[in-house]
Motif scaffolding. Sequence first.
Motif, PDB file in Angstrom:
ATOM      1  N   ALA A  50     -16.480  -8.451 -92.008  1.00  0.00           N
ATOM      2  CA  ALA A  50     -17.058  -7.842 -93.207  1.00  0.00           C
ATOM      3  C   ALA A  50     -18.061  -6.799 -92.751  1.00  0.00           C
ATOM      4  O   ALA A  50     -18.786  -7.000 -91.771  1.00  0.00           O
ATOM      5  N   ASN A  57     -25.595  -5.156 -98.666  1.00  0.00           N
ATOM      6  CA  ASN A  57     -24.395  -5.573 -99.396  1.00  0.00           C
ATOM      7  C   ASN A  57     -23.226  -5.754 -98.434  1.00  0.00           C
ATOM      8  O   ASN A  57     -23.044  -4.950 -97.519  1.00  0.00           O
ATOM      9  N   TYR A  58     -22.440  -6.801 -98.662  1.00  0.00           N
ATOM     10  CA  TYR A  58     -21.298  -7.090 -97.808  1.00  0.00           C
ATOM     11  C   TYR A  58     -20.010  -6.604 -98.458  1.00  0.00           C
ATOM     12  O   TYR A  58     -19.839  -6.711 -99.670  1.00  0.00           O
ATOM     13  N   SER A  59     -19.104  -6.116 -97.631  1.00  0.00           N
ATOM     14  CA  SER A  59     -17.778  -5.756 -98.125  1.00  0.00           C
ATOM     15  C   SER A  59     -16.974  -7.037 -98.340  1.00  0.00           C
ATOM     16  O   SER A  59     -17.389  -8.125 -97.941  1.00  0.00           O
ATOM     17  N   GLU A  60     -15.811  -6.876 -98.946  1.00  0.00           N
ATOM     18  CA  GLU A  60     -14.889  -8.002 -99.009  1.00  0.00           C
ATOM     19  C   GLU A  60     -14.451  -8.302 -97.581  1.00  0.00           C
ATOM     20  O   GLU A  60     -14.443  -7.420 -96.717  1.00  0.00           O
ATOM     21  N   LEU A  61     -14.092  -9.545 -97.332  1.00  0.00           N
ATOM     22  CA  LEU A  61     -13.603  -9.933 -96.024  1.00  0.00           C
ATOM     23  C   LEU A  61     -12.274  -9.247 -95.746  1.00  0.00           C
ATOM     24  O   LEU A  61     -11.450  -9.079 -96.656  1.00  0.00           O
ATOM     25  N   SER A  62     -12.077  -8.848 -94.502  1.00  0.00           N
ATOM     26  CA  SER A  62     -10.811  -8.233 -94.099  1.00  0.00           C
ATOM     27  C   SER A  62      -9.690  -9.268 -94.143  1.00  0.00           C
ATOM     28  O   SER A  62      -9.945 -10.461 -94.335  1.00  0.00           O
ATOM     29  N   SER A  63      -8.510  -8.808 -93.917  1.00  0.00           N
ATOM     30  CA  SER A  63      -7.392  -9.731 -93.715  1.00  0.00           C
ATOM     31  C   SER A  63      -7.695 -10.555 -92.472  1.00  0.00           C
ATOM     32  O   SER A  63      -8.342 -10.076 -91.542  1.00  0.00           O
TER      33      SER A  63
END
Length: 71
Positions: A50, A57-63
Motif C-alpha cells: 500500500a 492516507n493509505y491506498s487500497e492494497l495491491s493485488s
Amino acid sequence: PLSASDLSGYELYITSDSGDLDQVIVVDDPLVTDHTIEGLSPNTYHVAIAAIDSGGNYSELSSIIIITLPM
C-alpha cells in the motif's frame, strides 16, 4: 496517480502459509523501487503493498503476489 512529492512511502504486508510470519515492513522513501527481505525460510509467502501519501492516507492494497521459496 500521485507524484513522488505527494508520497511519503509504502507498507509491505507479508504473511506465510505456515502462519509463522505476519509482518509489515515500512519503506519511508517513496523513490525506492525495490526492497530485499532477508531471513525468510522455505515457505509460501503472500505479499501486498500500500502507498502512503504525505497526509497519512493509505491506498487500497495491491493485488497479492504469491512467492514460494523452495527447500
